[in-house]
Design a protein around this motif. Structure first.
Motif, PDB file in Angstrom:
ATOM      1  N   LEU A 191       0.857  -1.192   0.000  1.00  0.00           N
ATOM      2  CA  LEU A 191       0.000   0.000   0.000  1.00  0.00           C
ATOM      3  C   LEU A 191       0.889   1.237   0.000  1.00  0.00           C
ATOM      4  N   LEU A 199      -8.230  -3.736   4.275  1.00  0.00           N
ATOM      5  CA  LEU A 199      -6.934  -4.075   4.851  1.00  0.00           C
ATOM      6  C   LEU A 199      -6.977  -5.362   5.662  1.00  0.00           C
ATOM      7  N   ILE A 229       0.797  -6.272   5.435  1.00  0.00           N
ATOM      8  CA  ILE A 229       0.635  -4.999   4.737  1.00  0.00           C
ATOM      9  C   ILE A 229       1.959  -4.246   4.832  1.00  0.00           C
ATOM     10  N   THR A 244      -9.095   3.922   9.213  1.00  0.00           N
ATOM     11  CA  THR A 244      -9.106   2.502   9.583  1.00  0.00           C
ATOM     12  C   THR A 244      -9.604   2.269  11.002  1.00  0.00           C
TER      13      THR A 244
END
Length: 205
Positions: free
Chosen positions: A7, A67, A73, A95
């Motif tokens: 990301l 996510l 990640i 988030t």
């Protein structure tokens, strides 16, 4: 089969190039499924074009809610005064619902960055990303000194034990070097390898 998300946010393409290298390294691990996604630009289009920002990038935009679908990640963002760029900060600030559910607890997380100068806040920026990932309960994976490029001394180079990095130069003309790209590939491979090991260790249901 571990699912890895790279990301990133990139203003001028340097972090984008590093993200592709991170993904290449992760994809070299057998069974790893790797996605590369970016976060939206916040600067108005006319201002962005006037500043020469790279608006056309191949990676699709990520959704904060997705996510939790990944086992690892790896977050990339350029520095802004020793911190992650506002575009990535804004995305991560969305988030909260994942935090409430503990959706990222126990997953692997890593970070990489780009700065204009050799001492322009690379480690501070990476650790600012780490702080957010730790609040989500993620397990931080850096770029260990088992990658020899971290000890590169015969040329100017990014690369920190906290994560891969590149130096763009004051005018942005310097592109990621071979050593910096190899650091990004190593980090991606390292994270994916650990994610695969964790996946194999999980009990089957």
């Amino acid at each position: 089969m571990p699912r890895i998300l790279v990301l990133y946010y990139s203003s001028y393409g340097h972090v984008e190039t590093m993200a592709r290298a991170v993904a290449e390294g992760a994809a070299s691990v057998e069974g790893a499924e790797v996605a590369v996604k970016r976060v939206p630009e916040l600067v108005p289009e006319e201002v962005a074009r006037g500043a020469g920002l790279k608006l056309a990038q191949d990676a699709p935009f990520a959704d904060p809610n997705e996510l939790g679908d990944y086992d690892a990640i790896i977050v990339g963002a350029p520095t802004r005064f020793g911190n992650m760029a506002a575009q990535m900060r804004n995305f991560l600030d969305q988030t909260g619902p994942l935090w409430v559910k503990g959706a990222l607890v126990g997953k692997l997380g890593g970070a990489f960055t780009s700065t204009a100068s050799q001492h322009g806040g690379q480690e501070m920026t990476i650790t600012s990303i780490h702080t957010t990932l730790l609040h989500h309960g993620m397990i931080i994976v850096g770029l260990p000194y088992s990658w020899p490029g971290n000890s590169q001394m015969d040329e100017i180079s990014g690369g920190t034990p906290y994560g891969a990095s590149t130096i763009a130069g004051q005018d942005g003309s310097r592109q990621p070097s071979a050593n910096e790209l190899e650091g990004a590939r190593f980090q991606g491979r390292h994270v994916a390898t650990l994610a695969a090991q964790m996946e194999r260790g999980r009990p089957s249901h």
